[in-house]
Motif scaffolding. Structure first.
Motif, PDB file in Angstrom:
ATOM      1  N   UNK A 200      -8.384   1.676 -11.828  1.00 47.27           N
ATOM      2  CA  UNK A 200      -7.843   1.508 -10.441  1.00 47.27           C
ATOM      3  C   UNK A 200      -6.539   2.221 -10.507  1.00 47.27           C
ATOM      4  N   UNK A 201      -6.144   2.872  -9.451  1.00 49.41           N
ATOM      5  CA  UNK A 201      -4.887   3.482  -9.258  1.00 49.41           C
ATOM      6  C   UNK A 201      -4.037   2.503  -8.513  1.00 49.41           C
ATOM      7  N   UNK A 202      -2.619   2.723  -8.613  1.00 48.28           N
ATOM      8  CA  UNK A 202      -1.713   1.556  -8.086  1.00 48.28           C
ATOM      9  C   UNK A 202      -1.129   2.392  -6.939  1.00 48.28           C
ATOM     10  N   UNK A 203      -1.208   1.750  -5.677  1.00 46.22           N
ATOM     11  CA  UNK A 203      -0.410   2.163  -4.583  1.00 46.22           C
ATOM     12  C   UNK A 203       0.629   1.170  -4.107  1.00 46.22           C
ATOM     13  N   UNK A 204       1.842   1.658  -4.207  1.00 52.33           N
ATOM     14  CA  UNK A 204       3.057   0.845  -3.686  1.00 52.33           C
ATOM     15  C   UNK A 204       3.210   1.010  -2.316  1.00 52.33           C
ATOM     16  N   UNK A 205       2.946   0.157  -1.457  1.00 54.07           N
ATOM     17  CA  UNK A 205       3.087   0.173   0.015  1.00 54.07           C
ATOM     18  C   UNK A 205       4.048  -0.690   0.400  1.00 54.07           C
ATOM     19  N   UNK A 206       5.027  -0.219   1.194  1.00 56.89           N
ATOM     20  CA  UNK A 206       6.020  -0.607   1.823  1.00 56.89           C
ATOM     21  C   UNK A 206       5.977  -0.542   3.324  1.00 56.89           C
ATOM     22  N   UNK A 207       5.997  -1.854   4.094  1.00 52.79           N
ATOM     23  CA  UNK A 207       6.276  -2.039   5.570  1.00 52.79           C
ATOM     24  C   UNK A 207       7.369  -2.971   5.849  1.00 52.79           C
ATOM     25  N   UNK A 208       7.522  -2.634   7.352  1.00 56.08           N
ATOM     26  CA  UNK A 208       8.509  -3.409   7.710  1.00 56.08           C
ATOM     27  C   UNK A 208       8.177  -4.797   7.860  1.00 56.08           C
ATOM     28  N   UNK A 209       6.963  -5.103   7.994  1.00 56.08           N
ATOM     29  CA  UNK A 209       6.454  -6.685   8.001  1.00 56.08           C
ATOM     30  C   UNK A 209       5.123  -6.757   7.340  1.00 56.08           C
ATOM     31  N   UNK A 210       5.003  -8.142   6.810  1.00 57.59           N
ATOM     32  CA  UNK A 210       3.724  -8.192   6.055  1.00 57.59           C
ATOM     33  C   UNK A 210       2.354  -7.526   6.673  1.00 57.59           C
ATOM     34  N   UNK A 211       1.633  -6.926   5.998  1.00 54.62           N
ATOM     35  CA  UNK A 211       0.287  -6.533   6.317  1.00 54.62           C
ATOM     36  C   UNK A 211      -0.569  -7.309   6.523  1.00 54.62           C
ATOM     37  N   UNK A 243       8.542   1.349  11.368  1.00 56.56           N
ATOM     38  CA  UNK A 243       7.109   1.253  12.050  1.00 56.56           C
ATOM     39  C   UNK A 243       5.857   1.856  11.084  1.00 56.56           C
ATOM     40  N   UNK A 244       4.806   1.626  10.750  1.00 54.02           N
ATOM     41  CA  UNK A 244       3.961   2.040   9.973  1.00 54.02           C
ATOM     42  C   UNK A 244       4.211   1.368   8.615  1.00 54.02           C
ATOM     43  N   UNK A 245       3.792   2.501   7.711  1.00 56.66           N
ATOM     44  CA  UNK A 245       3.777   2.235   6.242  1.00 56.66           C
ATOM     45  C   UNK A 245       4.138   3.359   5.451  1.00 56.66           C
ATOM     46  N   UNK A 246       4.944   3.091   4.477  1.00 57.64           N
ATOM     47  CA  UNK A 246       5.203   4.068   3.468  1.00 57.64           C
ATOM     48  C   UNK A 246       4.313   3.946   2.159  1.00 57.64           C
ATOM     49  N   UNK A 247       3.645   4.758   1.818  1.00 59.79           N
ATOM     50  CA  UNK A 247       2.920   4.565   0.670  1.00 59.79           C
ATOM     51  C   UNK A 247       3.051   5.601  -0.671  1.00 59.79           C
ATOM     52  N   UNK A 248       3.134   5.206  -1.729  1.00 58.74           N
ATOM     53  CA  UNK A 248       3.586   5.928  -3.019  1.00 58.74           C
ATOM     54  C   UNK A 248       2.646   5.673  -3.926  1.00 58.74           C
ATOM     55  N   UNK A 249       1.973   6.779  -4.313  1.00 60.21           N
ATOM     56  CA  UNK A 249       0.671   6.916  -5.408  1.00 60.21           C
ATOM     57  C   UNK A 249       1.220   7.714  -6.417  1.00 60.21           C
ATOM     58  N   UNK A 250       1.777   7.293  -7.513  1.00 59.92           N
ATOM     59  CA  UNK A 250       2.095   8.029  -8.714  1.00 59.92           C
ATOM     60  C   UNK A 250       3.519   8.710  -8.245  1.00 59.92           C
ATOM     61  N   UNK A 251       3.546   9.843  -8.282  1.00 58.98           N
ATOM     62  CA  UNK A 251       4.483  10.689  -7.855  1.00 58.98           C
ATOM     63  C   UNK A 251       4.709  11.332  -6.473  1.00 58.98           C
ATOM     64  N   UNK A 252       3.356  10.877  -5.921  1.00 62.42           N
ATOM     65  CA  UNK A 252       3.252  11.499  -4.444  1.00 62.42           C
ATOM     66  C   UNK A 252       3.454  10.239  -3.344  1.00 62.42           C
ATOM     67  N   UNK A 253       4.214  10.612  -2.290  1.00 63.44           N
ATOM     68  CA  UNK A 253       4.427   9.761  -1.221  1.00 63.44           C
ATOM     69  C   UNK A 253       3.925  10.119  -0.053  1.00 63.44           C
ATOM     70  N   UNK A 254       3.036   9.272   0.450  1.00 64.59           N
ATOM     71  CA  UNK A 254       2.420   9.315   1.890  1.00 64.59           C
ATOM     72  C   UNK A 254       3.300   8.797   2.846  1.00 64.59           C
ATOM     73  N   UNK A 255       3.932   9.839   3.585  1.00 68.47           N
ATOM     74  CA  UNK A 255       4.857   9.240   4.730  1.00 68.47           C
ATOM     75  C   UNK A 255       4.213   8.906   5.990  1.00 68.47           C
TER      76      UNK A 255
END
Length: 271
Positions: A200-211, A243-255
């Motif tokens: 599996x890959x690891x995605x670091x998911x940052x959100x303002x409130x718990x999902x 609002x929304x989420x910020x996702x980082x997978x490896x060096x890639x950031x999904x804004x």
């Protein structure tokens, strides 16, 4: 690692998988023995160079490893190391790096066999967040003047009875033998190894409130479809993500956060 070392590590990982698939091999004990060999070869530079010398016959190096290690570690560990020194390594240090990775992988395999791998993944991530947010803790764990026993005691006070034993072993080994890595980088590497154990890959998911559970499931499914691999979500909460989420997978950031979109809009206007 590059070239020959990468191929040698891949072959060693295949042999390790074959060993740990056997019910006769205790993965926890094997991990401790591989860690001990890692420490030995990190300390004994001349021995490491002999065992990785491309001018020396592979079988002769394997026999030397067996003679040196046969009385100190079990047969599985000695055979694995002997197989590794038969291979070619681009640099002598790569052999030690590979052994360290195999020791960590074997510990993670033991956790997987006990049904605890998901918990260990999460604990490694959470501990990494704690370290990142506490300069005092980072300083205590990276203090070169502090003894290994003092650091181990500190970690036990933080992790003992609260985290899985595998988590405590992995973190303690990293803290007491960083081998040039920062603590944060070492914890991130362990987290990736844990995720890779299940492919599996690891995605670091940052959100303002718990999902919510449904949000986590939808996000995980979307990321798995996007990357073509199963995805493990490491969740963090940051009130600054409007609002929304910020996702980082490896060096890639999904804004995906509102704050990031506002910042991007401001840059466009300024330009």
């Amino acid at each position: 690692m590059n070239g020959a070392s990468r191929e040698a590590l891949a072959a060693a990982r295949e042999r390790l998988d074959a060993l740990t698939d056997s019910t006769s091999v205790n993965a926890g004990s094997l991990a401790e023995e591989l860690a001990a060999v890692t420490a030995l070869l990190h300390r004994e530079v001349s021995l490491r160079r002999v065992l990785t010398d491309p001018a020396q016959d592979g079988e002769a190096k394997a026999e030397l490893a067996q003679r040196l290690l046969g009385a100190q570690v079990g047969g599985a560990a000695a055979d694995l190391v002997s197989g590794m020194v038969r291979s070619r390594w681009s640099q002598s240090r790569d052999l030690v790096d590979a052994l360290e990775e195999l020791a960590d992988l074997t510990d993670l395999t033991a956790a997987q066999q006990a049904g605890a791998l998901d918990g260990v993944e999460d604990e490694l991530f959470r501990f990494g967040r704690i370290v990142s947010s506490s300069n005092e803790l980072r300083a205590a764990l990276t203090d070169r003047k502090a003894t290994t026993s003092a650091k181990s005691e500190l970690l036990h006070s933080l992790l003992g009875r609260k985290a899985h034993a595998t988590t405590e072993r992995l973190v303690t080994r990293l803290v007491n033998a960083p081998r040039g890595r920062s603590l944060e980088a070492g914890l991130e590497s362990l987290s990736k190894l844990a995720a890779g154990r299940r492919d599996r890959m690891v995605a670091v998911v940052t959100s303002a409130v718990p999902l919510s559970d449904s949000q986590k499931q939808r996000l995980g499914a979307s990321l798995a479809k996007l990357y073509g691999r199963r995805m493990h979500l490491n969740l963090a909460v940051d009130p600054e993500v409007i609002g929304g989420v910020r996702v980082q997978v490896g060096d890639e950031i999904i804004n995906g956060s509102l704050a990031d979109r506002l910042e991007d809009a401001s840059r466009r206007l300024a330009g």
